[in-house]
Design an enzyme around this catalytic site. Sequence first.
Site, PDB file in Angstrom:
ATOM      1  N   SER A 145       0.843  -1.196   0.000  1.00  0.00           N
ATOM      2  CA  SER A 145       0.000   0.000   0.000  1.00  0.00           C
ATOM      3  C   SER A 145       0.874   1.240   0.000  1.00  0.00           C
ATOM      4  CB  SER A 145      -0.901   0.020   1.240  1.00  0.00           C
ATOM      5  OG  SER A 145      -1.550   1.281   1.372  1.00  0.00           O
ATOM      6  N   TYR A 155      -1.740   0.264   9.956  1.00  0.00           N
ATOM      7  CA  TYR A 155      -1.988  -0.364   8.658  1.00  0.00           C
ATOM      8  C   TYR A 155      -0.779  -0.173   7.741  1.00  0.00           C
ATOM      9  CZ  TYR A 155      -3.750  -0.978   3.917  1.00  0.00           C
ATOM     10  OH  TYR A 155      -3.890  -1.367   2.608  1.00  0.00           O
TER      11      TYR A 155
END
Length: 250
Positions: A145, A155
């Site tokens: 990501s 995250y």
Amino acid sequence: MSEWQGRTAVVTGGGRGFGKAFGTALAMEGAHAVLVDIDGSEAEAAAEEIRAAGGWALGLAGDVTDEARMAEVMARAADAQGGIDLLINNAGLHSDEYGQPITKLGLAKMRRLFDVNVMGVVCCTLAAAPHMQGRAGASIVNISSSAAHMGGSPYGDSKLAVAGLTITFARELGPLGIRVNAISPGLMLTETIRNELPPATMARVKAMQLIDGDGAEEDIVEAMLYLASRRARFVTGEVLRVTGGMAAGV
């Protein structure tokens, strides 16, 4: 004839979103697409859509953190053509909830986040590798990501670990003839993102892009098709950022 004709691709998190799009694109190119999802009904529904469109697909239930189940899944996938040619480690926890500070997220959710996003990649890669060894053009594509390159969220930290694993596995699996790369998507306005991400967050991220436009699911599909193809035969251990320039850096 497509290079994917008759080859086997396993996609985790294949029931919806990027995973479903990856499986669909590969099946339309002639691949045997095996969609694995913790929600088996979603995986089978996605596979049925692909079959209805004329492709070959199989939907299987499986938790990527379950070592025994992933071994079963990879063995089942390998049955179709005697092995596995492509593994896409796409399954992951990615809602706005996991962008919260660690002090708010807490230890239990941190453990779950890293178990799925990081150890899930390890578990599936180890289960698939024996079925990929010696297959011409075999490769693995991990989904990282843009958050991995920005810092500041649990995250993002989990996806930074995925980028690191990409290099480690590229080194370890290279002698077996398996390339390993990753994609770092930026803000892709999928249905899931539109539903889960606050408008203010979307606006803030878009303001950081160097390209004035919206990222789309197709952009990530095209990146995957390149990295998994013969065109990328000399590419391994790389993380391809598809972010509109948002995560540009050295």
